[in-house]
Design an enzyme around this catalytic site. Structure first.
Site, PDB file in Angstrom:
ATOM      1  N   ASP A   1      -3.881   7.380   8.169  1.00  0.00           N
ATOM      2  CA  ASP A   1      -5.105   6.706   9.036  1.00  0.00           C
ATOM      3  C   ASP A   1      -4.886   5.683   9.769  1.00  0.00           C
ATOM      4  O   ASP A   1      -5.360   4.632   9.793  1.00  0.00           O
ATOM      5  CB  ASP A   1      -5.785   5.964   7.510  1.00  0.00           C
ATOM      6  CG  ASP A   1      -4.694   4.935   6.546  1.00  0.00           C
ATOM      7  OD1 ASP A   1      -3.851   5.096   7.028  1.00  0.00           O
ATOM      8  OD2 ASP A   1      -5.146   4.662   5.565  1.00  0.00           O
TER       9      ASP A   1
ATOM     10  N   HIS B   1      -0.730   4.198   6.968  1.00  0.00           N
ATOM     11  CA  HIS B   1      -0.061   5.112   5.930  1.00  0.00           C
ATOM     12  C   HIS B   1       0.253   6.612   6.283  1.00  0.00           C
ATOM     13  O   HIS B   1      -0.446   7.215   7.044  1.00  0.00           O
ATOM     14  CB  HIS B   1      -1.017   5.057   4.728  1.00  0.00           C
ATOM     15  CG  HIS B   1      -1.521   3.616   4.460  1.00  0.00           C
ATOM     16  ND1 HIS B   1      -2.870   3.294   4.658  1.00  0.00           N
ATOM     17  CD2 HIS B   1      -1.032   2.653   3.880  1.00  0.00           C
ATOM     18  CE1 HIS B   1      -2.900   2.001   4.525  1.00  0.00           C
ATOM     19  NE2 HIS B   1      -1.967   1.384   3.981  1.00  0.00           N
TER      20      HIS B   1
ATOM     21  N   SER C   1       0.788  -1.295   0.061  1.00  0.00           N
ATOM     22  CA  SER C   1       0.019   0.112  -0.028  1.00  0.00           C
ATOM     23  C   SER C   1       0.820   1.397  -0.042  1.00  0.00           C
ATOM     24  O   SER C   1       0.272   2.236  -0.483  1.00  0.00           O
ATOM     25  CB  SER C   1      -0.837   0.088   1.138  1.00  0.00           C
ATOM     26  OG  SER C   1      -0.193   0.055   2.437  1.00  0.00           O
TER      27      SER C   1
END
Length: 377
Positions: free
Chosen positions: A339, A342, A34
């Protein structure tokens, strides 16, 4: 917006200067999780992200787990190349001439299991690339009309291959293993990584750019789960065991890169120390214009973490009998973490500015690519 970010923005606008040796990779092929996923997992799983993801730059969710641009986006900007389209995102007229992104959120280096959130492990990503290459060359052989959208044959050899993966192998293991067991698993993880790199090398890849993993113990998600005992935290409020595992992983990854620099004839293998950059940011966050080094901007629960694993950023759920929505903070440029897992675009801008100095790389690459000159004040 903070002064630091204003300086970075002004630098990118006013000082796009380069060294005499040009950074002339024609394309970039990216592999990872991610940290560099530009829409692969969302497209591949038929899922979606909710606002406020994407609110800073794209003004809408873009498949990126961020409020704006990722590190890979900012590095592509610095190379004067377009953002990388996700391999599986077939809509929106994707153009792959300058490269392709195979990174998928939640992916690991080790093969995925039934319980993993992503089936797109590193080996799968490499296989996707190999199919992409075969298919692209097949289409190019049928006519020049495809040249506008696909990499030419020599782009695959001259292109840059970027890697940012391994974080999930470590972080996920802590849910079922002790620190000693996690450390013992690292050689196997890196064997799998080496196998994937060799597959790419055998198919003509020559320029490798490998990011190490960041300080996992400083992510709000891991602090919330594993840092309830203050004795398990370091002086920065990060989970000591997670960062110890990250350091051990990085030492062995660095050794692997040095080995490949010798064994991959005719190749360039660059190791980039992301851990040091991010650790410095968290330790000295106020110096760089941030106010919150670990607390999540988008979440619920308030300080000190503003993170609850039961609800993702942008979602509304009933928790403990009440309906709550995980909303964003007023100014994400004040936060390192977006969040709980990240980084914010603001933090990514800092990390990219440090990468582009070349001093965190082995071997240094500052003499091979343009980068932004630092402003002295």
């Amino acid at each position: 917006m903070k002064l630091t970010l204003q300086i970075l923005t002004l630098t990118s606008i006013l000082l796009p200067l380069s060294y005499p040796i040009e950074f002339n990779y024609p394309s970039v092929f990216n592999f990872g999780d991610s940290n560099s996923d530009t829409g692969e997992l969302i497209a591949g799983m038929g899922d979606h992200l909710d606002p406020p993801y994407g609110m800073i730059y794209f003004k809408t969710p873009s498949g990126r787990f961020c409020d704006g641009r990722l590190l890979v986006d900012l590095l592509m900007d610095a190379m004067d190349l377009p953002f990388l389209n996700a391999y599986l995102d077939s809509l929106g007229l994707p153009n792959f001439r300058k490269g392709c992104n195979f990174a998928a959120a939640a992916s690991k280096i080790l093969p995925a299991t039934a319980s993993d959130l992503s089936p797109f492990s590193f080996g799968i990503q490499v296989s996707q690339f190999l199919r992409f290459k075969v298919r692209a060359l097949d289409l190019l052989a049928k006519g020049r009309k495809y040249e506008k959208y696909l990499p030419l044959q020599d782009y695959f050899e001259k292109g840059l291959y970027m890697f940012d993966i391994g974080q999930n192998d470590l972080a996920g293991a802590f849910y079922s293993k002790t620190l000693d067991q996690v450390l013992a698993s690292i050689p196997k993880i890196l064997e799998e990584f080496e196998t994937g790199l060799k597959r790419l090398y055998d198919q003509g890849a020559r320029n490798f750019w490998v990011h190490n993993t960041g300080p996992l113990g400083c992510l709000a998600q891991n602090v919330a789960k594993f840092g309830t005992d203050p004795l398990k935290l370091d002086e920065l409020g990060c989970v000591s065991a997670h960062n110890q595992a990250a350091r051990f992983f990085n030492l062995q990854l660095h050794a692997l890169c040095k080995k490949l620099q010798s064994s991959f004839a005719g190749s360039n293998v660059t190791y980039v120390d992301i851990f040091s950059i991010k650790s410095n940011l968290i330790a000295n966050y106020s110096r760089y214009g941030f106010e919150q080094p670990i607390t999540a901007c988008c979440g619920v629960g308030g300080p000190p973490l503003n993170y609850d694993s039961r609800i993702a950023c942008g979602q509304t759920k009933v928790l403990d009998g009440s309906s709550v929505t995980a909303t964003a903070c007023n100014d994400s440029t004040e936060y390192v973490n977006w969040d709980g897992i990240h980084y914010t675009e603001a933090a990514n801008q800092y990390v990219s500015s440090q990468i582009l100095t070349g001093k965190y790389s082995d071997p240094p690459f500052a003499d091979k690519m343009p980068f932004l000159l630092p402003i002295k004040f």
